[in-house]
Scaffold this active site. Structure first.
Site, mmCIF file in Angstrom:
data_model
loop_
_atom_site.group_PDB
_atom_site.id
_atom_site.type_symbol
_atom_site.label_atom_id
_atom_site.label_comp_id
_atom_site.label_asym_id
_atom_site.label_seq_id
_atom_site.Cartn_x
_atom_site.Cartn_y
_atom_site.Cartn_z
ATOM 1 N N ALA A 125 55.872 31.098 41.641
ATOM 2 C CA ALA A 125 56.082 32.415 41.037
ATOM 3 C C ALA A 125 56.742 33.349 42.043
ATOM 4 C CB ALA A 125 54.757 32.991 40.569
ATOM 5 N N LYS A 176 47.504 29.889 37.958
ATOM 6 C CA LYS A 176 46.895 30.225 39.243
ATOM 7 C C LYS A 176 45.795 29.228 39.607
ATOM 8 C CE LYS A 176 47.592 35.260 39.084
ATOM 9 N NZ LYS A 176 46.929 36.573 39.264
ATOM 10 N N ASP A 228 43.877 39.926 31.491
ATOM 11 C CA ASP A 228 42.897 38.898 31.153
ATOM 12 C C ASP A 228 43.452 37.541 31.573
ATOM 13 O OD1 ASP A 228 40.591 37.762 30.202
ATOM 14 O OD2 ASP A 228 41.195 37.786 28.097
#
Length: 593
Positions: free
Chosen positions: A324, A345, A380
């Site tokens: 990223a 992640k 979220d």
């Protein structure tokens, strides 16, 4: 394999019954706490609202664990053979033919079986990789998904009155007729006059209000000819316990922001959740069904649908996962698929030297974010375990980073890369990159907007009892709507656990100029006066920040926010601009009348 009558009463049948009973128990409890949201709203039990949201998150996992334990104790689940498991699935499908929540029950089945079976069984013969029961046009036995209203006799004003009264809130309104007049004029202004009514003119309203924080939301749409007009009416309560209509939202994109994953989940009493999602999709066609399920509090179903969408996308794309963009984190390894708007992640095996925490602590921080009111300022995340990706879809840099920084978090099995634990969230442009672009382009207006947003994000999180910890620009992102959202959670703390202090004066000039700290600092001590030193190094950025958020640089703001939280006060957070509120549009109504 066809379902044989001879299977009924067998071990497979009893297992299928145990699993559907486990799901039905879960959804009964889910509906009960969702139904009680109406009472909490009427009683202004705002602390109870937050408690209920936090508790509801645990419901699903508790029932899954309970069901797994039952299968192990009652049926020796580990010894069940493959043929029996296939029969269990087929019999379970039979139990869903007239079920009101078949898609949720299928996901529950998956959650239970994947805790028992090896991942080699994670295909459609044993679990629901694809749905088996259609959710189209399921009708509730006790409730209607939506109600239809016709303005022919009562007129538009009278119809809106009836819509509101049908929710049967046991609280008086301040002046409902006056609020309805506001609604009427807001609609007329939005449409530049009322269009002629077609023969099919009607207003459809979802049967349950949507409860979140201190508000109830009426959600519906008007149909006139071939045109549909979505709307949402927030209902609030004043300090005297009287209700009022706060505004009406008429832009579909603005209604969509109510369902942003950076906000808390709604409480909605739904007999047929697929009906609610289908209705919402009719007014928010760009919103993925997975996100709608999540925002309705049905997180596991949202995750199931998200992953199905992701796998489908992988089958129809060719690009590779890449690292990223942005500054690499000390705790999380982050990669993305350029053609898909999310980031992935992993928690690294070894953290940066400045990080004093472990993997379990990081997981607790991510769970903490799910349990609090995110007030539109915290992204979220979807949490997954043992996720299989095609190995060929990862570029060399990602594979090298995984091998170097997180070797225990993945394994390769043939042509598949299995990630043992993973968080997925919406991709945003890192704020530091956005700021750099705006400064280089000399876009002062945009620069001022995002810096103001950055300070507002910190302020609103603090008021919601969250201290972000690491407030560096790189830990925030900018959404496609220009909103600044926090997404680095390894150092967050509850505001009430922090000790905000003022830097004491140095004993002498030499000490002050030495660059050494002359005062004792404990683990949770925070000195707001230091924020400017680390965050506001650019003179232009510093000037804008101080213009709007100077108070964040002194302990007073933080201490006052703490005092409010400890007193039980719950802040008002509006997911729409203040200028849209009827209280700020009194002159508009007067002028039109």
């Amino acid at each position: 394999m066809k379902i044989s009558v001879g299977l009924y009463g067998t071990n497979a049948h009893q297992i299928a019954l145990a699993m559907i009973q486990g799901f039905n128990k879960h959804y009964t409890l889910f509906r009960q706490t969702s139904r009680e949201a109406k009472t909490r709203f009427e009683q202004a039990d705002w602390l109870g609202v937050h408690k209920a949201v936090k508790e509801r998150i645990r419901f699903y996992d508790d029932r899954v664990d309970e069901c797994v334990e039952r299968l192990r104790n009652q049926f020796d689940a580990a010894s069940i053979d493959d043929t029996t498991w296939q029969q269990v699935k087929l019999l379970y499908i039979g139990l869903l033919l007239n079920h009101k929540q078949p898609e949720l029950a299928e996901t529950f089945f998956n959650s239970v079986t994947t805790k028992i079976l090896h991942r080699n069984y994670f295909h459609n013969d044993f679990i629901f990789v694809r749905p088996s029961i259609s959710t189209e046009n399921i009708e509730g036995d006790d409730t209607q998904t939506y109600r239809s209203y016709y303005a022919k006799e009562d007129g538009l004003r009278g119809t809106v009155l009836k819509i509101v009264k049908d929710f049967d809130w046991h609280r008086p309104f301040v002046d409902l007729e006056h609020d309805v007049e506001h609604v009427y004029h807001a609609v007329r202004h939005f449409l530049n006059g009322m269009p002629p009514r077609e023969v099919n003119f009607q207003i459809q309203v979802l049967g349950s209000a949507f409860y979140r924080n201190k508000a109830a939301y009426i959600i519906g749409k008007a149909i006139n000819g071939a045109t549909e007009y979505p709307f949402t009416i927030p209902v609030l309560q004043n300090e005297a316990g009287q209700l009022y209509l706060d505004t009406i939202l008429l832009d579909a994109w603005r209604i969509g922001l109510l369902f942003s994953l950076s906000r808390a989940y709604f409480m909605v009493d739904m007999e047929v959740p697929s009906g609610y999602v289908q209705f919402l999709r009719s007014i928010l066609p760009a919103k993925p069904r997975s996100e709608l399920y999540i925002m309705l509090g049905l997180g596991k179903q949202g995750k199931t649908m998200f992953f199905r969408d992701l796998i489908y996308h992988l089958h129809h794309s060719e690009d590779k996962f890449i690292m990223a963009p942005g500054i690499r984190g000390l705790v999380m390894l982050v990669f993305t698929l350029p053609s898909y708007p999310y980031v992935f992640k992993l928690i690294k095996d070894v953290f940066g030297s400045s990080k004093e925490m472990d993997r379990a602590t990081v997981k607790k921080k991510f769970m903490m974010v799910k349990q609090v009111d995110r007030v539109g300022r915290m992204a979220d995340t979807l949490e997954f375990s043992n996720v299989m990706f095609p190995l060929k879809r990862f570029n060399d840099e990602v594979l090298a980073e995984l091998q170097q920084l997180a070797p225990s978090c993945f394994e390769v099995d043939g042509d598949q890369l299995i990630i043992k634990h993973l968080y997925i969230e919406r991709r945003m442009e890192p704020l530091n990159i956005h700021l750099d672009r705006m400064e280089r382009a000399n876009n002062v207006e945009r620069l001022e907007h995002v810096i103001r947003e950055y300070g507002s994000a910190i302020r609103e999180m603090a008021q919601a009892n969250i201290f972000p910890g690491d407030m560096l620009w790189k830990n925030f992102g900018v959404t496609r709507f220009g909103r600044v959202v926090f997404y680095d959670y390894d150092e967050i703390e509850y505001m009430t656990d922090i000790k905000f202090r003022q830097i004491p004066p140095a004993p002498d000039f030499e000490t002050e100029m030495s660059g050494e700290v002359w005062y004792a600092v404990s683990r949770n001590d925070v000195f707001p006066e230091e924020f400017a030193t680390f965050l506001l190094t650019s003179p232009q950025v510093r000037k804008i920040f101080i213009k709007y958020h100077k108070d964040l640089l002194s302990p007073r703001f933080w201490l006052e926010a703490q005092e409010k939280i400890r007193s039980g006060y719950v802040e008002d957070f509006f997911p729409y601009p203040q200028e849209l509120r009827f209280i700020n549009r009194q002159t508009d109504l007067t002028e039109e009348q």
